[in-house]
Write a protein that holds these residues in place. Structure first.
Motif, PDB file in Angstrom:
ATOM      1  N   HIS A 207       0.742  -1.106  -0.035  1.00 47.11           N
ATOM      2  CA  HIS A 207       0.109   0.147   0.000  1.00 47.11           C
ATOM      3  C   HIS A 207       0.850   1.337   0.064  1.00 47.11           C
ATOM      4  CE1 HIS A 207      -3.705  -2.103   0.869  1.00 47.11           C
ATOM      5  NE2 HIS A 207      -3.181  -2.591   1.715  1.00 47.11           N
ATOM      6  N   TYR A 208       1.732   1.293   0.941  1.00 45.99           N
ATOM      7  CA  TYR A 208       2.554   2.406   1.041  1.00 45.99           C
ATOM      8  C   TYR A 208       3.865   2.382   0.170  1.00 45.99           C
ATOM      9  CZ  TYR A 208      -0.577   3.569   4.972  1.00 45.99           C
ATOM     10  OH  TYR A 208      -1.816   3.613   5.648  1.00 45.99           O
ATOM     11  N   SER A 209       4.267   3.649  -0.234  1.00 42.17           N
ATOM     12  CA  SER A 209       5.768   3.838  -0.724  1.00 42.17           C
ATOM     13  C   SER A 209       6.457   4.606   0.058  1.00 42.17           C
ATOM     14  CB  SER A 209       5.483   4.323  -2.142  1.00 42.17           C
ATOM     15  OG  SER A 209       4.728   3.775  -2.964  1.00 42.17           O
ATOM     16  N   MET A 210       7.688   4.567   0.087  1.00 42.58           N
ATOM     17  CA  MET A 210       8.715   5.504   0.903  1.00 42.58           C
ATOM     18  C   MET A 210       9.543   6.256  -0.112  1.00 42.58           C
ATOM     19  SD  MET A 210       9.699   4.011   4.392  1.00 42.58           S
ATOM     20  CE  MET A 210       8.362   2.861   5.443  1.00 42.58           C
ATOM     21  N   ILE A 211      10.123   7.660   0.300  1.00 40.17           N
ATOM     22  CA  ILE A 211      11.288   8.026  -0.740  1.00 40.17           C
ATOM     23  C   ILE A 211      12.574   8.236   0.045  1.00 40.17           C
ATOM     24  CG2 ILE A 211       9.497   8.833  -2.567  1.00 40.17           C
ATOM     25  CD1 ILE A 211       9.917  11.726  -1.186  1.00 40.17           C
ATOM     26  N   GLY A 212      12.256   8.298   1.385  1.00 39.74           N
ATOM     27  CA  GLY A 212      13.324   8.459   2.368  1.00 39.74           C
ATOM     28  C   GLY A 212      12.963   8.527   3.793  1.00 39.74           C
ATOM     29  N   VAL A 213      13.879   9.069   4.834  1.00 36.37           N
ATOM     30  CA  VAL A 213      13.556   8.808   6.119  1.00 36.37           C
ATOM     31  C   VAL A 213      14.313  10.126   6.926  1.00 36.37           C
ATOM     32  CG1 VAL A 213      13.367   6.388   6.291  1.00 36.37           C
ATOM     33  CG2 VAL A 213      15.683   7.460   6.862  1.00 36.37           C
ATOM     34  N   VAL A 214      13.594  10.583   7.926  1.00 36.65           N
ATOM     35  CA  VAL A 214      14.280  11.453   8.802  1.00 36.65           C
ATOM     36  C   VAL A 214      14.713  10.883   9.789  1.00 36.65           C
ATOM     37  CG1 VAL A 214      13.937  13.736  10.060  1.00 36.65           C
ATOM     38  CG2 VAL A 214      12.595  13.179   7.991  1.00 36.65           C
ATOM     39  N   PRO A 215      16.188  10.808  10.083  1.00 35.61           N
ATOM     40  CA  PRO A 215      16.688  10.138  11.379  1.00 35.61           C
ATOM     41  C   PRO A 215      16.706  11.208  12.595  1.00 35.61           C
ATOM     42  CG  PRO A 215      18.031   9.895   9.497  1.00 35.61           C
ATOM     43  CD  PRO A 215      17.157  11.168   9.282  1.00 35.61           C
ATOM     44  N   ALA A 216      16.493  10.501  13.943  1.00 40.58           N
ATOM     45  CA  ALA A 216      16.862  11.201  15.108  1.00 40.58           C
ATOM     46  C   ALA A 216      18.130  10.947  15.707  1.00 40.58           C
ATOM     47  CB  ALA A 216      15.739  11.160  15.919  1.00 40.58           C
ATOM     48  N   VAL A 217      19.116  11.856  16.031  1.00 39.77           N
ATOM     49  CA  VAL A 217      20.047  11.254  16.442  1.00 39.77           C
ATOM     50  C   VAL A 217      20.409  12.394  17.974  1.00 39.77           C
ATOM     51  CG1 VAL A 217      21.415  10.544  14.408  1.00 39.77           C
ATOM     52  CG2 VAL A 217      21.477  13.151  14.974  1.00 39.77           C
ATOM     53  N   PHE A 218      21.555  12.180  18.614  1.00 35.73           N
ATOM     54  CA  PHE A 218      21.933  13.093  19.795  1.00 35.73           C
ATOM     55  C   PHE A 218      22.906  14.094  19.264  1.00 35.73           C
ATOM     56  CE2 PHE A 218      21.522   8.620  22.365  1.00 35.73           C
ATOM     57  CZ  PHE A 218      20.245   8.570  22.110  1.00 35.73           C
ATOM     58  N   ILE A 230      28.970  10.162  27.832  1.00 35.15           N
ATOM     59  CA  ILE A 230      28.371  10.424  26.673  1.00 35.15           C
ATOM     60  C   ILE A 230      27.116   9.200  26.564  1.00 35.15           C
ATOM     61  CG2 ILE A 230      28.507  10.592  24.180  1.00 35.15           C
ATOM     62  CD1 ILE A 230      31.005  11.871  24.613  1.00 35.15           C
ATOM     63  N   PRO A 231      26.029   9.687  26.208  1.00 34.37           N
ATOM     64  CA  PRO A 231      24.980   8.612  26.073  1.00 34.37           C
ATOM     65  C   PRO A 231      25.085   8.008  24.769  1.00 34.37           C
ATOM     66  CG  PRO A 231      23.847  10.850  25.813  1.00 34.37           C
ATOM     67  CD  PRO A 231      25.455  10.981  26.338  1.00 34.37           C
ATOM     68  N   ARG A 232      25.204   6.626  24.726  1.00 31.60           N
ATOM     69  CA  ARG A 232      25.249   5.948  23.274  1.00 31.60           C
ATOM     70  C   ARG A 232      24.065   5.144  22.879  1.00 31.60           C
ATOM     71  NH1 ARG A 232      29.811   8.206  21.426  1.00 31.60           N
ATOM     72  NH2 ARG A 232      31.442   8.402  22.877  1.00 31.60           N
ATOM     73  N   THR A 233      22.998   5.092  23.832  1.00 32.13           N
ATOM     74  CA  THR A 233      21.920   4.365  23.368  1.00 32.13           C
ATOM     75  C   THR A 233      20.669   5.233  23.875  1.00 32.13           C
ATOM     76  OG1 THR A 233      21.566   3.176  25.263  1.00 32.13           O
ATOM     77  CG2 THR A 233      22.809   2.150  23.581  1.00 32.13           C
ATOM     78  N   PRO A 317      32.193  22.447  21.649  1.00 37.43           N
ATOM     79  CA  PRO A 317      31.731  21.639  22.480  1.00 37.43           C
ATOM     80  C   PRO A 317      30.651  20.386  22.011  1.00 37.43           C
ATOM     81  CG  PRO A 317      30.646  23.585  23.024  1.00 37.43           C
ATOM     82  CD  PRO A 317      31.747  23.845  21.654  1.00 37.43           C
ATOM     83  N   MET A 318      29.932  20.813  20.922  1.00 35.05           N
ATOM     84  CA  MET A 318      28.925  19.963  20.326  1.00 35.05           C
ATOM     85  C   MET A 318      29.466  18.723  19.892  1.00 35.05           C
ATOM     86  SD  MET A 318      26.647  21.845  22.105  1.00 35.05           S
ATOM     87  CE  MET A 318      25.212  21.324  21.597  1.00 35.05           C
ATOM     88  N   VAL A 319      29.029  17.640  20.108  1.00 36.44           N
ATOM     89  CA  VAL A 319      29.427  16.393  19.439  1.00 36.44           C
ATOM     90  C   VAL A 319      28.300  15.548  18.920  1.00 36.44           C
ATOM     91  CG1 VAL A 319      30.740  14.231  19.809  1.00 36.44           C
ATOM     92  CG2 VAL A 319      31.599  16.196  20.688  1.00 36.44           C
ATOM     93  N   ALA A 320      28.207  15.323  17.715  1.00 37.03           N
ATOM     94  CA  ALA A 320      27.077  14.298  17.310  1.00 37.03           C
ATOM     95  C   ALA A 320      27.137  12.790  17.738  1.00 37.03           C
ATOM     96  CB  ALA A 320      26.620  14.482  15.740  1.00 37.03           C
ATOM     97  N   VAL A 321      26.140  12.257  18.053  1.00 41.29           N
ATOM     98  CA  VAL A 321      26.188  10.729  18.385  1.00 41.29           C
ATOM     99  C   VAL A 321      24.975  10.097  17.723  1.00 41.29           C
ATOM    100  CG1 VAL A 321      26.151   9.143  20.275  1.00 41.29           C
ATOM    101  CG2 VAL A 321      27.339  11.251  20.550  1.00 41.29           C
ATOM    102  N   TRP A 322      25.455   9.143  17.113  1.00 40.17           N
ATOM    103  CA  TRP A 322      24.458   8.154  16.248  1.00 40.17           C
ATOM    104  C   TRP A 322      24.081   7.039  17.355  1.00 40.17           C
ATOM    105  CZ3 TRP A 322      22.669   8.757  11.228  1.00 40.17           C
ATOM    106  CH2 TRP A 322      21.924   7.823  10.710  1.00 40.17           C
ATOM    107  N   PRO A 323      22.864   6.992  17.787  1.00 41.06           N
ATOM    108  CA  PRO A 323      22.481   5.962  18.703  1.00 41.06           C
ATOM    109  C   PRO A 323      22.998   4.716  18.384  1.00 41.06           C
ATOM    110  CG  PRO A 323      20.900   7.409  18.537  1.00 41.06           C
ATOM    111  CD  PRO A 323      21.881   7.843  17.431  1.00 41.06           C
ATOM    112  N   GLU A 324      23.723   3.680  19.021  1.00 39.31           N
ATOM    113  CA  GLU A 324      24.300   2.290  18.944  1.00 39.31           C
ATOM    114  C   GLU A 324      23.134   1.491  18.474  1.00 39.31           C
ATOM    115  OE1 GLU A 324      26.902   1.288  22.130  1.00 39.31           O
ATOM    116  OE2 GLU A 324      28.304   2.795  21.372  1.00 39.31           O
ATOM    117  N   ASP A 325      21.885   1.611  19.151  1.00 34.15           N
ATOM    118  CA  ASP A 325      20.931   0.851  19.233  1.00 34.15           C
ATOM    119  C   ASP A 325      19.945   1.386  17.852  1.00 34.15           C
ATOM    120  OD1 ASP A 325      20.521   3.148  20.444  1.00 34.15           O
ATOM    121  OD2 ASP A 325      18.572   2.111  21.816  1.00 34.15           O
ATOM    122  N   GLY A 326      20.292   2.310  17.081  1.00 35.96           N
ATOM    123  CA  GLY A 326      19.786   3.023  15.908  1.00 35.96           C
ATOM    124  C   GLY A 326      19.045   4.153  15.912  1.00 35.96           C
ATOM    125  N   ALA A 327      19.305   4.924  15.051  1.00 36.15           N
ATOM    126  CA  ALA A 327      18.483   6.478  14.797  1.00 36.15           C
ATOM    127  C   ALA A 327      17.169   6.032  14.681  1.00 36.15           C
ATOM    128  CB  ALA A 327      19.229   7.272  13.939  1.00 36.15           C
TER     129      ALA A 327
END
Length: 428
Positions: A207-218, A230-233, A317-327
């Motif tokens: 039924h549904y198509s996708m064209i992309g995603v918006v990931p949430a990170v820290f 630093i939080p990792r998950t 001082p700002m560091v981007a972290v991609w959650p280890e359990d997934g964005a």
């Protein structure tokens, strides 16, 4: 962003009267009273913008930016969707409607215009689109189109992000149950980032198509972090040491509702309460990346769309972290009407194309599902995805409302501060 339109001391009524296009922004961000003219006259007259936002715990600068973007977008004559207003929809026209992510809206509109110029050289029917910035919200569509029962009112192609609109049985979900939509992108498999042993975004029911995603990170402010690790998950941000230390994108309903759903699935009600407990304030991503410069409130962690991490100053001082359990992802869906595919297929092919995929992925950091696009992501970067089985076996609209109640109560409940550490082990 320069504000030539209003002052934060102006009343809500004054702003809405001068700039009616802001009403939908207010309403989509929790100010439901402003939707009704009579209530707007009473409620809006008594509150300044600054006071109203503080009552809602919304960042004043952030929300002002949303309003300015909305006013600019409505009044800027070079905006692509405004050029479409002069067109009259005919019976054989192809109608495209929805919302586009703000960071890539301009290049996408430019690409659409170029595609239309070529398309209409060889086809008699024209393409009419109404694609607004995501910050405008969907209230402009819900009453006149989505709440109606007549499928003729629906656009032939509809594009937007999030879960609530598409799976709520009172909204697009009712049309899905009628078999109105069909995935016609023709992909036998999706991009390897979204079609592997751990994740598959392709709708098994077609039924549904996708064209992309918006990931949430820290985004972690190491200067504010102190001796905290630093939080990792996702579970890390629920720990007691991060209570009232996290900025959440509450005003971004698509992404925030997706966060609520994913947290609820993984950690249950305790996880959603933990999300409320860690909330310091709501901020616009553009403000988040500069939050270390704030004099008073400085969140240790901000949760934000991946796109905004590229605004972070190197060496700061700002560091981007991609959650280890997934964005956590908010999918960018494309719904296409099954009975119109014969005429809409070229347009569907365009939106599902490598060209559009690379605009999303390379310019917006919204990874594409097109298998030909290199999303330029490290192999270890995972995604957290609800899964189609979970989506199809739950009332997503009702579940979002449940999560919102739990989240809001956790903020308001003063006794929550006195509770001992909670067990945030993921649920099976």
């Amino acid at each position: 962003m320069k504000n030539q339109y209003f002052k934060t001391t102006d009343s809500l009524l004054d702003i809405c009267t001068k700039y009616p296009e802001t009403i939908k922004i207010f309403v989509s961000n929790g100010f439901k009273q402003l939707e009704d003219e009579a209530k707007r006259a009473v409620f809006g007259k008594s509150l300044s913008l600054e006071l109203a936002l503080k009552m809602k715990k919304l960042n004043v600068d952030t929300f002002s930016t949303l309003l300015i973007e909305g006013i600019d977008g409505n009044r800027n004559s070079v905006d692509g969707d405004l050029n479409q207003n002069s067109k009259v929809q005919k019976s054989d026209s192809i109608h495209v409607q929805g919302l586009l992510p703000c960071p890539v809206r301009i290049p996408l509109v430019e690409g659409i215009d170029a595609f239309i110029d070529e398309y209409e050289k060889n086809h008699e029917n024209e393409i009419i689109y109404d694609l607004k910035a995501a910050s405008m919200g969907l209230d402009w569509l819900i009453d006149d189109v989505i709440n109606q029962e007549n499928t003729d009112n629906l656009a032939d192609i509809f594009i937007s992000a999030g879960f609530d609109l598409f799976f709520d049985d009172k909204l697009m979900g009712k049309f899905k149950k009628q078999g109105v939509f069909k995935d016609s992108t023709g992909f036998k498999c999706l991009n390897k980032d979204f079609d592997n042993d751990e994740i598959c975004l392709q709708d098994p029911e077609g039924h549904y198509s996708m064209i992309g995603v918006v990931p949430a990170v820290f985004l972690v402010n190491t200067a504010e972090l102190g001796d905290r690790p630093i939080p990792r998950t996702w579970a890390d941000i629920f720990k007691p040491e991060f209570k009232r230390s996290v900025s959440l994108p509450i005003s971004d309903f698509d992404l925030f509702n997706s966060m609520l759903l994913h947290i609820y699935k993984a950690y249950g009600e305790e996880g959603v309460r933990g999300l409320g407990a860690c909330l310091l304030e709501s901020m616009h991503p553009a403000q988040m990346v500069k939050s270390h410069t704030k004099k008073n409130v400085r969140p240790a962690i901000t949760i934000m769309p991946y796109f905004f991490t590229k605004m972070v100053k190197v060496g700061g001082p700002m560091v981007a972290v991609w959650p280890e359990d997934g964005a956590i992802i908010s999918p960018i869906f494309m719904l296409t009407k099954k009975d119109k595919l014969e005429k809409t297929q070229p347009v569907i092919d365009f939106f599902a194309s490598k060209v559009v995929g690379e605009i999303l992925s390379h310019q917006g950091l919204f990874p594409s599902i097109n298998p030909e696009v290199d999303n330029r992501l490290p192999a270890e970067n995972k995604f957290m995805w609800l899964g189609w089985d979970y989506i199809n076996s739950n009332d997503i609209g009702a579940l979002i409302k449940k999560c919102e109640r739990i989240f809001n109560k956790s903020i308001q409940d003063e006794s929550f501060a006195n509770l001992g550490p909670l067990n945030y082990m993921p649920q099976k």
